[in-house]
Design an enzyme around this catalytic site. Structure first.
Site, short mmCIF file in Angstrom:
data_model
loop_
_atom_site.label_atom_id
_atom_site.label_comp_id
_atom_site.label_asym_id
_atom_site.label_seq_id
_atom_site.Cartn_x
_atom_site.Cartn_y
_atom_site.Cartn_z
N MET A 30 72.45 34.36 91.64
CA MET A 30 72.96 36.12 91.28
C MET A 30 73.78 35.32 89.96
SD MET A 30 73.45 38.11 94.06
CE MET A 30 74.45 38.12 94.76
N ALA A 32 77.69 33.83 87.80
CA ALA A 32 78.77 33.44 88.32
C ALA A 32 78.88 31.70 88.64
CB ALA A 32 79.56 33.96 89.32
N GLY A 36 78.29 24.29 92.94
CA GLY A 36 77.56 24.41 93.77
C GLY A 36 76.09 23.88 93.07
N HIS A 37 75.98 25.34 92.22
CA HIS A 37 74.44 26.38 91.34
C HIS A 37 74.49 25.03 90.46
CE1 HIS A 37 76.66 30.15 92.14
NE2 HIS A 37 75.28 30.73 92.65
N GLN A 153 69.96 32.38 104.83
CA GLN A 153 68.81 32.53 103.83
C GLN A 153 67.75 31.73 103.62
OE1 GLN A 153 69.93 34.10 100.15
NE2 GLN A 153 70.31 32.60 99.52
N SER A 186 80.67 31.91 94.25
CA SER A 186 81.24 32.62 93.52
C SER A 186 82.09 33.86 93.90
CB SER A 186 79.75 34.01 93.05
OG SER A 186 79.19 32.40 92.73
O1 PAF Z 1 71.40 32.75 96.26
C1 PAF Z 1 71.87 33.59 96.32
O2 PAF Z 1 72.56 33.91 95.15
C2 PAF Z 1 70.71 35.07 95.67
O3 PAF Z 1 70.92 35.21 97.51
C3 PAF Z 1 69.70 35.19 95.53
C4 PAF Z 1 68.95 33.58 96.24
C5 PAF Z 1 69.36 33.62 93.87
C6 PAF Z 1 68.94 35.74 95.69
O4 PAF Z 1 69.19 36.97 94.62
#
Ligand code: PAF
Length: 283
Positions: A30, A32, A36-37, A153, A186
């Site tokens: 999403m 930001a 981690g990303h 998730q 974020s």
């Molecule tokens: O973890 C996230 O940032 C969101 O939940 C995702 C998996 C990108 C779905 O919008």
């Protein structure tokens, strides 16, 4: 790096790559973006011929309008980070592109979605499944990467992939922490200086509970974490659950299963933070 706004263009570029026999990794985000990303992106770049990173603040997964409004957005900074990580494609659609009409699909991941985040964020995982399934259909990746920080998730996306019979390998990646222990998120950038200092108590307590757990029962350990968090000024604990890492159902004894994870959610001031810690893990 190619920044693409529409599913049609994305499909055409990816079909060409697939035709050349290239493997595709997808990192849904999403925006930001933080370290981690970046760790998910690095793994995808290493494991695939081509990496797609989606940057889309998905409205259907926000059960709180203010949270959606305040969610940090900075596509230019995100693109700079992704370019430096040698990402091939950034998919950054507008809301109308992903939802030309309302998505009425209702997923059920019971009992995975009825615990922990489930009661506190009604509709959240349904929204996550709506967007992640659309991204999976649009990209058709070989592998998709998600952080273990959002532990529930990750389990739900694995289950969704099974339910939809998609041939996509879901890769879970370990939590990345600041040098002082705070799990990267974020949302951390929304903390005031004072809240940022207090937020350290989360990881400190979880790590201390690993030691505590060696000499105490599971129930005592759960109470230890709850009491320590409740004692911090400005914190409001939503839950601390010690669960089976696969079924996400609460466990009673350390001997009940071989994969045991403690998951926490709390408000630090107005900002909701989550974190988790593994007490037992199958290797
Ligand atoms: O973890 C996230 O940032 C969101 O939940 C995702 C998996 C990108 C779905 O919008």
């Amino acid at each position: 790096m190619n920044v693409i706004r529409t599913i049609a263009e994305l499909r055409s570029v990816l079909n060409e790559a697939r035709g050349e026999g290239k493997t595709i990794g997808l990192v849904p985000t999403m925006g930001a973006l933080h370290e981690g990303h970046a760790s998910l992106v690095r793994l995808s770049v290493e494991q695939n011929d081509l990496t797609v990173v989606s940057v889309f603040v998905n409205p259907t997964q926000f059960n709180d309008k203010n949270d959606l409004k305040n969610y940090p957005r900075d596509l230019d900074a995100d693109c700079a980070l992704l370019e430096s990580e040698r990402v091939d494609i950034v998919f950054a659609p507008e809301v109308e592109e992903m939802y030309p009409q309302p998505d009425t699909r209702q997923f059920s991941f019971a009992p995975l979605d009825s615990v922990m985040e489930g009661p506190f964020r009604p509709g959240h995982f349904n929204g996550v499944a709506q967007i992640v399934s659309k991204l999976f259909y649009a990209v058709e990746p070989h592998k998709a990467y998600f952080g273990e920080k959002d532990f529930q998730q990750l389990a739900i996306i694995r289950e969704m992939t099974r339910q939809l019979a998609l041939d996509i390998e879901i890769v879970g990646c370990p939590i990345i922490r600041e040098s002082d222990g705070l799990a990267l998120s974020s949302r951390n950038m929304l903390l005031t200086d004072d809240e940022r200092k207090r937020s350290l108590a989360i990881s400190r307590t979880l790590f201390a509970s690993l030691e505590y757990a060696k000499e105490h029962t599971l129930k005592e350990t759960k109470a230890y974490v709850e009491d320590s968090i409740n004692a911090v000024d400005g914190f409001r604990l939503e839950y601390y659950q010690i669960v089976d890492g696969y079924s996400l159902q609460p466990v009673e004894e350390w001997s009940d299963c071989d994969y045991i994870v403690g998951c926490i959610a709390l408000f630090c001031g107005k900002i909701r933070l989550i974190d988790n810690i593994k007490y037992k893990e199958v290797k």
